[in-house]
Design a protein around this motif. Structure first.
Motif, short mmCIF file in Angstrom:
data_model
loop_
_atom_site.label_atom_id
_atom_site.label_comp_id
_atom_site.label_asym_id
_atom_site.label_seq_id
_atom_site.Cartn_x
_atom_site.Cartn_y
_atom_site.Cartn_z
N LYS A 4 0.82 -1.21 0.00
CA LYS A 4 0.00 0.00 0.00
C LYS A 4 0.86 1.27 0.00
O LYS A 4 0.33 2.37 -0.13
CB LYS A 4 -0.98 0.01 1.17
N GLU A 5 2.17 1.13 0.13
CA GLU A 5 3.06 2.29 0.13
C GLU A 5 3.33 2.75 -1.29
O GLU A 5 3.27 1.97 -2.23
CB GLU A 5 4.38 1.96 0.83
N GLN A 6 3.61 4.04 -1.41
CA GLN A 6 3.92 4.64 -2.71
C GLN A 6 5.19 5.46 -2.59
O GLN A 6 5.66 5.76 -1.49
CB GLN A 6 2.77 5.54 -3.17
N LEU A 7 5.73 5.86 -3.76
CA LEU A 7 6.89 6.73 -3.82
C LEU A 7 6.47 8.10 -4.32
O LEU A 7 5.59 8.22 -5.18
CB LEU A 7 7.94 6.17 -4.79
N ALA A 8 7.13 9.12 -3.79
CA ALA A 8 7.02 10.49 -4.29
C ALA A 8 8.44 11.00 -4.44
O ALA A 8 9.29 10.73 -3.57
CB ALA A 8 6.25 11.37 -3.32
N THR A 9 8.72 11.71 -5.53
CA THR A 9 10.07 12.22 -5.75
C THR A 9 9.99 13.70 -6.08
O THR A 9 9.28 14.10 -7.00
CB THR A 9 10.77 11.44 -6.89
N VAL A 59 14.73 14.31 -3.29
CA VAL A 59 14.39 13.37 -2.22
C VAL A 59 13.34 12.41 -2.75
O VAL A 59 12.48 12.78 -3.55
CB VAL A 59 13.87 14.07 -0.94
N GLN A 60 13.47 11.16 -2.32
CA GLN A 60 12.46 10.17 -2.64
C GLN A 60 11.82 9.73 -1.33
O GLN A 60 12.50 9.31 -0.40
CB GLN A 60 13.05 8.98 -3.38
N ILE A 61 10.51 9.88 -1.31
CA ILE A 61 9.73 9.65 -0.09
C ILE A 61 8.89 8.39 -0.28
O ILE A 61 8.17 8.27 -1.27
CB ILE A 61 8.82 10.86 0.19
N THR A 62 8.99 7.47 0.66
CA THR A 62 8.10 6.32 0.71
C THR A 62 7.03 6.66 1.73
O THR A 62 7.34 7.03 2.86
CB THR A 62 8.87 5.05 1.13
N HIS A 104 5.21 9.30 -10.50
CA HIS A 104 5.41 7.85 -10.65
C HIS A 104 4.25 7.17 -11.35
O HIS A 104 4.36 5.98 -11.69
CB HIS A 104 5.66 7.22 -9.28
N ASP A 105 3.14 7.87 -11.54
CA ASP A 105 2.00 7.30 -12.28
C ASP A 105 1.12 8.46 -12.75
O ASP A 105 1.37 9.62 -12.42
CB ASP A 105 1.22 6.28 -11.45
N GLU A 106 0.11 8.13 -13.51
CA GLU A 106 -0.75 9.17 -14.09
C GLU A 106 -1.57 9.91 -13.03
O GLU A 106 -1.89 11.08 -13.21
CB GLU A 106 -1.67 8.57 -15.17
N VAL A 107 -1.90 9.24 -11.95
CA VAL A 107 -2.63 9.90 -10.87
C VAL A 107 -1.74 10.98 -10.25
O VAL A 107 -2.18 12.12 -10.05
CB VAL A 107 -3.12 8.89 -9.80
N GLN A 108 -0.49 10.64 -9.95
CA GLN A 108 0.43 11.65 -9.40
C GLN A 108 0.62 12.80 -10.39
O GLN A 108 0.67 13.96 -9.98
CB GLN A 108 1.78 11.03 -9.06
N LYS A 109 0.70 12.49 -11.67
CA LYS A 109 0.87 13.55 -12.69
C LYS A 109 -0.32 14.51 -12.63
O LYS A 109 -0.15 15.74 -12.59
CB LYS A 109 0.99 12.94 -14.07
N ARG A 110 -1.52 13.96 -12.62
CA ARG A 110 -2.72 14.79 -12.59
C ARG A 110 -2.78 15.63 -11.32
O ARG A 110 -3.05 16.84 -11.36
CB ARG A 110 -3.97 13.92 -12.71
N LEU A 111 -2.51 15.01 -10.18
CA LEU A 111 -2.56 15.74 -8.91
C LEU A 111 -1.49 16.82 -8.85
O LEU A 111 -1.74 17.93 -8.34
CB LEU A 111 -2.41 14.77 -7.74
N ALA A 112 -0.30 16.54 -9.38
CA ALA A 112 0.76 17.54 -9.41
C ALA A 112 0.37 18.72 -10.29
O ALA A 112 0.57 19.88 -9.92
CB ALA A 112 2.06 16.91 -9.88
#
Length: 178
Positions: A4-9, A59-62, A104-112
């Motif tokens: 359930k964890e994700q990455l953010a960079t 930084v890469q955040i888990t 890291h995915d299309e959801v993160q792209k849209r939210l960003a």
């Protein structure tokens, strides 16, 4: 990494100053300083600082998105940087110190993209928001002495955080809104 964890960079200039704001918050599993976005495999700090590798300090955040949603990470990211500066961050200049959100995915792209648009519309800054939103690339962990620098060298970290202009900028633009 748990399922359930994700990455953010995020690239926000000097990675020393990008760890502390995210570290030890509920839902944040780890914050790693490193290099991303470039063309050289396993670059060194010296190579990245030469601005010849194309890498950003980042930084890469888990994180656990149920406890600390990506939108909250984005909000905190924007509050750590000058998103109007194309030449670096504060007194750190050059490509390796520029800002970026690596999705890291299309959801993160849209939210960003939505968060960037909201920041542009907010009037928080009187110049355009120039932080790019880019696809995530290979992330290389920085040398050990860079990891959690604020804990290993607290006095030097504080002098740098203040002396670079970052602390004053954050206070001026965000104050008690954080």
């Amino acid at each position: 990494m748990d399922s359930k964890e994700q990455l953010a960079t995020f690239a926000g200039g000097c990675f020393w100053c990008m760890v502390k704001p995210f570290d030890e918050l509920p839902g944040i599993k780890s914050v790693i300083s490193g290099y991303t976005g470039g063309t050289v495999e396993n670059p060194t700090y010296q190579q990245v600082c030469s601005d010849t590798t194309g890498h950003y300090e980042a930084v890469q955040i888990t994180f656990d998105p149920e406890t600390f949603p990506y939108e909250k990470l984005l909000e905190l990211f924007w509050q750590q940087i000058d998103p109007t500066d194309t030449g670096g961050q504060f007194y750190d200049r050059g490509q390796s110190y520029q800002t970026a959100i690596f999705y890291h995915d299309e959801v993160q792209k849209r939210l960003a993209e939505e968060s960037k648009h909201a920041l542009e519309k907010s009037g928080q800054f009187n110049k355009p928001i120039v932080t790019p939103i880019l696809p995530a690339k290979a992330f290389y962990r920085a040398e050990e002495y860079h990891q959690h620098y604020y804990k290993k060298n607290p006095a030097h970290y504080e002098r740098y955080h203040i002396g670079s202009g970052r602390a004053g900028f954050i206070q001026q633009h965000w104050g008690d809104k954080k």
